[in-house]
Design a protein around this motif. Structure first.
Motif, PDB file in Angstrom:
ATOM      1  N   GLU A 246       6.007  -1.655 -11.809  1.00  0.00           N
ATOM      2  CA  GLU A 246       5.708  -2.508 -13.029  1.00  0.00           C
ATOM      3  C   GLU A 246       4.296  -2.511 -13.304  1.00  0.00           C
ATOM      4  O   GLU A 246       3.890  -2.292 -14.489  1.00  0.00           O
ATOM      5  CB  GLU A 246       6.429  -3.924 -12.794  1.00  0.00           C
ATOM      6  CG  GLU A 246       6.378  -4.792 -13.693  1.00  0.00           C
ATOM      7  CD  GLU A 246       6.967  -6.046 -13.342  1.00  0.00           C
ATOM      8  OE1 GLU A 246       7.859  -6.261 -12.719  1.00  0.00           O
ATOM      9  OE2 GLU A 246       6.302  -7.068 -14.129  1.00  0.00           O
ATOM     10  N   VAL A 247       3.574  -2.913 -12.406  1.00  0.00           N
ATOM     11  CA  VAL A 247       1.994  -2.851 -12.496  1.00  0.00           C
ATOM     12  C   VAL A 247       1.490  -1.589 -13.043  1.00  0.00           C
ATOM     13  O   VAL A 247       0.792  -1.394 -13.977  1.00  0.00           O
ATOM     14  CB  VAL A 247       1.540  -3.379 -11.235  1.00  0.00           C
ATOM     15  CG1 VAL A 247       0.041  -3.032 -11.250  1.00  0.00           C
ATOM     16  CG2 VAL A 247       1.665  -4.806 -10.937  1.00  0.00           C
TER      17      VAL A 247
ATOM     18  N   LEU B 182       0.810  -1.300  -0.028  1.00  0.00           N
ATOM     19  CA  LEU B 182      -0.029   0.120  -0.054  1.00  0.00           C
ATOM     20  C   LEU B 182       0.976   1.203  -0.018  1.00  0.00           C
ATOM     21  O   LEU B 182       0.547   2.039  -0.833  1.00  0.00           O
ATOM     22  CB  LEU B 182      -0.840   0.142   1.049  1.00  0.00           C
ATOM     23  CG  LEU B 182      -2.035   0.957   1.408  1.00  0.00           C
ATOM     24  CD1 LEU B 182      -2.989   1.108   0.374  1.00  0.00           C
ATOM     25  CD2 LEU B 182      -2.610   1.190   2.740  1.00  0.00           C
ATOM     26  N   ASP B 183       1.987   1.115   0.995  1.00  0.00           N
ATOM     27  CA  ASP B 183       2.766   2.518   1.143  1.00  0.00           C
ATOM     28  C   ASP B 183       3.446   2.673  -0.576  1.00  0.00           C
ATOM     29  O   ASP B 183       3.603   3.690  -0.926  1.00  0.00           O
ATOM     30  CB  ASP B 183       3.759   2.192   1.782  1.00  0.00           C
ATOM     31  CG  ASP B 183       3.318   2.489   3.328  1.00  0.00           C
ATOM     32  OD1 ASP B 183       2.242   3.051   3.527  1.00  0.00           O
ATOM     33  OD2 ASP B 183       4.007   2.123   4.480  1.00  0.00           O
ATOM     34  N   ALA B 184       3.867   1.411  -1.288  1.00  0.00           N
ATOM     35  CA  ALA B 184       4.476   1.624  -2.271  1.00  0.00           C
ATOM     36  C   ALA B 184       3.548   2.359  -3.281  1.00  0.00           C
ATOM     37  O   ALA B 184       3.972   3.316  -4.002  1.00  0.00           O
ATOM     38  CB  ALA B 184       5.145   0.014  -2.864  1.00  0.00           C
ATOM     39  N   PHE B 185       2.421   1.836  -3.525  1.00  0.00           N
ATOM     40  CA  PHE B 185       1.490   2.412  -4.286  1.00  0.00           C
ATOM     41  C   PHE B 185       1.249   4.007  -4.051  1.00  0.00           C
ATOM     42  O   PHE B 185       1.147   4.677  -4.839  1.00  0.00           O
ATOM     43  CB  PHE B 185       0.167   1.929  -4.123  1.00  0.00           C
ATOM     44  CG  PHE B 185      -0.019   0.488  -5.098  1.00  0.00           C
ATOM     45  CD1 PHE B 185      -0.175   0.762  -6.651  1.00  0.00           C
ATOM     46  CD2 PHE B 185      -0.052  -0.817  -4.885  1.00  0.00           C
ATOM     47  CE1 PHE B 185      -0.197  -0.557  -7.486  1.00  0.00           C
ATOM     48  CE2 PHE B 185      -0.178  -1.815  -5.706  1.00  0.00           C
ATOM     49  CZ  PHE B 185      -0.077  -1.787  -6.894  1.00  0.00           C
ATOM     50  N   SER B 186       1.205   3.931  -2.915  1.00  0.00           N
ATOM     51  CA  SER B 186       0.852   5.590  -2.365  1.00  0.00           C
ATOM     52  C   SER B 186       1.944   6.580  -2.581  1.00  0.00           C
ATOM     53  O   SER B 186       1.736   7.668  -3.275  1.00  0.00           O
ATOM     54  CB  SER B 186       0.872   5.424  -0.946  1.00  0.00           C
ATOM     55  OG  SER B 186       0.527   6.825  -0.212  1.00  0.00           O
ATOM     56  N   ARG B 187       3.271   6.012  -2.536  1.00  0.00           N
ATOM     57  CA  ARG B 187       4.394   6.635  -3.000  1.00  0.00           C
ATOM     58  C   ARG B 187       4.535   6.946  -4.665  1.00  0.00           C
ATOM     59  O   ARG B 187       4.643   8.107  -4.908  1.00  0.00           O
ATOM     60  CB  ARG B 187       5.631   5.994  -2.698  1.00  0.00           C
ATOM     61  CG  ARG B 187       6.871   6.636  -2.057  1.00  0.00           C
ATOM     62  CD  ARG B 187       7.818   6.040  -1.295  1.00  0.00           C
ATOM     63  NE  ARG B 187       7.825   4.613  -1.753  1.00  0.00           N
ATOM     64  CZ  ARG B 187       8.200   3.856  -1.139  1.00  0.00           C
ATOM     65  NH1 ARG B 187       7.287   3.785   0.351  1.00  0.00           N
ATOM     66  NH2 ARG B 187       8.159   2.281  -1.387  1.00  0.00           N
ATOM     67  N   GLU B 188       4.260   5.738  -5.328  1.00  0.00           N
ATOM     68  CA  GLU B 188       4.466   5.685  -6.845  1.00  0.00           C
ATOM     69  C   GLU B 188       3.412   6.803  -7.369  1.00  0.00           C
ATOM     70  O   GLU B 188       3.465   7.501  -8.333  1.00  0.00           O
ATOM     71  CB  GLU B 188       4.335   4.419  -7.110  1.00  0.00           C
ATOM     72  CG  GLU B 188       4.836   3.903  -8.573  1.00  0.00           C
ATOM     73  CD  GLU B 188       6.427   4.246  -8.580  1.00  0.00           C
ATOM     74  OE1 GLU B 188       6.990   4.937  -9.315  1.00  0.00           O
ATOM     75  OE2 GLU B 188       6.903   3.762  -7.479  1.00  0.00           O
TER      76      GLU B 188
ATOM     77  N   GLY C 110      -7.360   4.957  -8.621  1.00  0.00           N
ATOM     78  CA  GLY C 110      -7.834   5.230  -7.210  1.00  0.00           C
ATOM     79  C   GLY C 110      -6.893   4.250  -6.255  1.00  0.00           C
ATOM     80  O   GLY C 110      -6.823   3.044  -6.988  1.00  0.00           O
ATOM     81  N   LEU C 111      -6.878   4.486  -4.980  1.00  0.00           N
ATOM     82  CA  LEU C 111      -6.022   3.306  -4.422  1.00  0.00           C
ATOM     83  C   LEU C 111      -7.001   3.186  -3.070  1.00  0.00           C
ATOM     84  O   LEU C 111      -7.406   4.176  -2.068  1.00  0.00           O
ATOM     85  CB  LEU C 111      -4.746   4.222  -3.700  1.00  0.00           C
ATOM     86  CG  LEU C 111      -3.815   3.461  -2.793  1.00  0.00           C
ATOM     87  CD1 LEU C 111      -3.584   2.167  -3.568  1.00  0.00           C
ATOM     88  CD2 LEU C 111      -2.765   4.178  -2.494  1.00  0.00           C
ATOM     89  N   GLU C 112      -7.129   1.827  -2.615  1.00  0.00           N
ATOM     90  CA  GLU C 112      -8.109   1.574  -1.425  1.00  0.00           C
ATOM     91  C   GLU C 112      -7.512   0.339  -0.928  1.00  0.00           C
ATOM     92  O   GLU C 112      -6.758  -0.128  -1.556  1.00  0.00           O
ATOM     93  CB  GLU C 112      -9.357   1.064  -2.081  1.00  0.00           C
ATOM     94  CG  GLU C 112     -10.136   1.898  -2.786  1.00  0.00           C
ATOM     95  CD  GLU C 112     -11.040   2.959  -2.066  1.00  0.00           C
ATOM     96  OE1 GLU C 112     -11.118   2.525  -0.909  1.00  0.00           O
ATOM     97  OE2 GLU C 112     -11.289   4.090  -2.658  1.00  0.00           O
ATOM     98  N   SER C 113      -7.699   0.124   0.380  1.00  0.00           N
ATOM     99  CA  SER C 113      -7.468  -1.087   0.943  1.00  0.00           C
ATOM    100  C   SER C 113      -8.722  -1.934   1.399  1.00  0.00           C
ATOM    101  O   SER C 113      -9.709  -1.443   1.479  1.00  0.00           O
ATOM    102  CB  SER C 113      -6.836  -0.893   2.282  1.00  0.00           C
ATOM    103  OG  SER C 113      -7.436  -0.415   3.234  1.00  0.00           O
ATOM    104  N   THR C 114      -8.450  -3.189   1.089  1.00  0.00           N
ATOM    105  CA  THR C 114      -9.803  -3.986   1.369  1.00  0.00           C
ATOM    106  C   THR C 114      -9.249  -5.148   2.367  1.00  0.00           C
ATOM    107  O   THR C 114      -8.100  -5.258   2.638  1.00  0.00           O
ATOM    108  CB  THR C 114     -10.459  -4.650   0.358  1.00  0.00           C
ATOM    109  OG1 THR C 114      -9.287  -4.784  -0.745  1.00  0.00           O
ATOM    110  CG2 THR C 114     -11.530  -3.738  -0.506  1.00  0.00           C
TER     111      THR C 114
END
Lengths: 157, 219
Positions: free
Chosen positions: A145-146, A91-97, A112-116
């Motif tokens: 990469e994603v 999650l942190d990596a997506f948030s940073r990226e 969009g960024l969510e946690s589930t």
């Protein structure tokens, strides 16, 4: 149908009683995608409740979002298995990226960024779900990469 | 009038009255932070007023602010178990409180300082990590300032504003992220607040304070 008409239509089907608040919010979110400040205000007006109380309910439940969902909503699993295998780091990596916080959408509306809480594929934890596709065994390194792949697909598509 | 025994002392209380207020009236101190006398639905959030109650030979732990008195009730306000639980409760409250007494408007009239001394504890938690969140100060209102970093979520401001029919403040988010704030985080000056200042009066900490009191909240 125009957004305000849709909301009016939904409100028209309910009595302004407290127990209807959650169903109303759920239906509006389903139709419109999110609950904006204006929507929360009209819901408050309809139920004769203070707007602060609607805001309190909307922020309490994870299912409600206050910003339009991104075209590629990223769901990072923080269920027990994923959490133990570093779901938070993903999650942190997506948030940073993407330079957005959990619950936010990028400015271009792309991500969009969510946690589930568990997709039921703990055997390949930690997982991320984007557009109903599961990305297994994520690492902070594969996050970039994603994102690049999705951006490419967006440009082509 | 029901008569009950608190720490071996026999007192009488009004029917339906909550233990906390009956005890305080009889000169027996029970620590408390979030309690409001006469509250229809006591909040019971701070967990500092925990007492042990003996009913039918069984001991139960209850919050004194929410438990109504009963005839022949036996109440213990201080046992080893209670002391331990109160200490944990107080440490939890202090663990996300921005301790800055030097610059705090309420340093001369702070409920937390009084509680710490009655519990014989320090303000700084000893067993828990301090996790003060980075929350923005609302400086917009002409008469008072709101610093959520000093808020202990006792809810007194929320309930008092609700009581006068305004409800400008409410609890938002959940768990550790919970914060008392306005609708959609709008500035306090934009809500049509009539400056009755009841919220400032009931705030036990330096979270809501009058600008003229000279306290500061670092941004």
């Amino acid at each position: 149908m125009e957004e305000s008409k849709q909301i009016e239509e939904i409100l028209g089907r309910f009595h302004p009683e407290r127990e209807n608040l959650l169903p109303v919010l759920q239906e509006i979110q389903e139709k419109v995608g999110y609950l904006s400040r204006e929507v929360m205000e009209s819901v408050a007006h309809f139920f004769h409740l203070p707007p602060s109380e609607i805001f309190s309910v909307v922020t309490f439940y994870n299912q409600f979002r206050r910003k339009p969902p991104g075209r590629n909503p990223i769901h990072v699993c923080l269920g027990t298995a994923c959490y133990l295998l570093g779901g938070n780091l993903i999650l942190d990596a997506f948030s940073r990226e993407l330079q957005i916080k959990k619950g936010d959408t990028t400015e271009d509306g792309n991500f969009g960024l969510e946690s589930t809480a568990c997709f039921g594929c703990c055997n390949v934890a930690p997982v991320v779900k984007i557009n109903s596709q599961i990305y297994p065994k994520m690492t902070p390194g594969t996050v970039e990469e994603v994102i690049i792949n999705l951006r490419d697909k967006d440009k082509k598509g | 009038m029901p008569s009950l025994v608190i720490d071996g002392k026999e007192i009488t209380a009004d029917p339906g009255e909550k233990i906390l207020w009956a005890a305080l009236r009889s000169g027996i101190y029970i620590p408390n932070l979030c309690a409001t006398e006469g509250a229809e639905l006591p909040f019971g959030g701070c967990r500092l007023c925990l007492v042990e109650v003996e009913v039918g030979g069984r001991r139960e732990m209850v919050t004194a602010c929410s438990e109504p008195v009963q005839e022949k009730m036996k109440i213990y306000t201080y046992t080893e178990k209670i002391a331990r639980m109160r200490r944990t409760a107080f440490e939890l409250i202090m663990s996300d409180h921005h301790i800055d007494c030097k610059n705090c408007a309420k340093r001369k009239d702070c409920q937390l300082i009084r509680l710490a001394s009655s519990l014989k504890m320090t303000l700084q938690p000893k067993t828990l990590r301090s996790l003060v969140r980075d929350l923005p100060v609302d400086d917009s209102h002409p008469l008072f300032t709101y610093d959520p970093k000093k808020c202990v979520k006792c809810g007194k401001c929320v309930f008092v504003c609700q009581g006068i029919g305004k409800s400008f403040l409410d609890f938002t988010y959940r768990g550790f992220e919970m914060v008392v704030t306005t609708f959609d985080h709008l500035p306090l000056s934009s809500l049509g607040c009539e400056s009755c200042l009841e919220c400032v009066k009931v705030c036990p900490t330096g979270a809501l304070f009058l600008k003229e009191s000279g306290g500061t909240a670092d941004g």
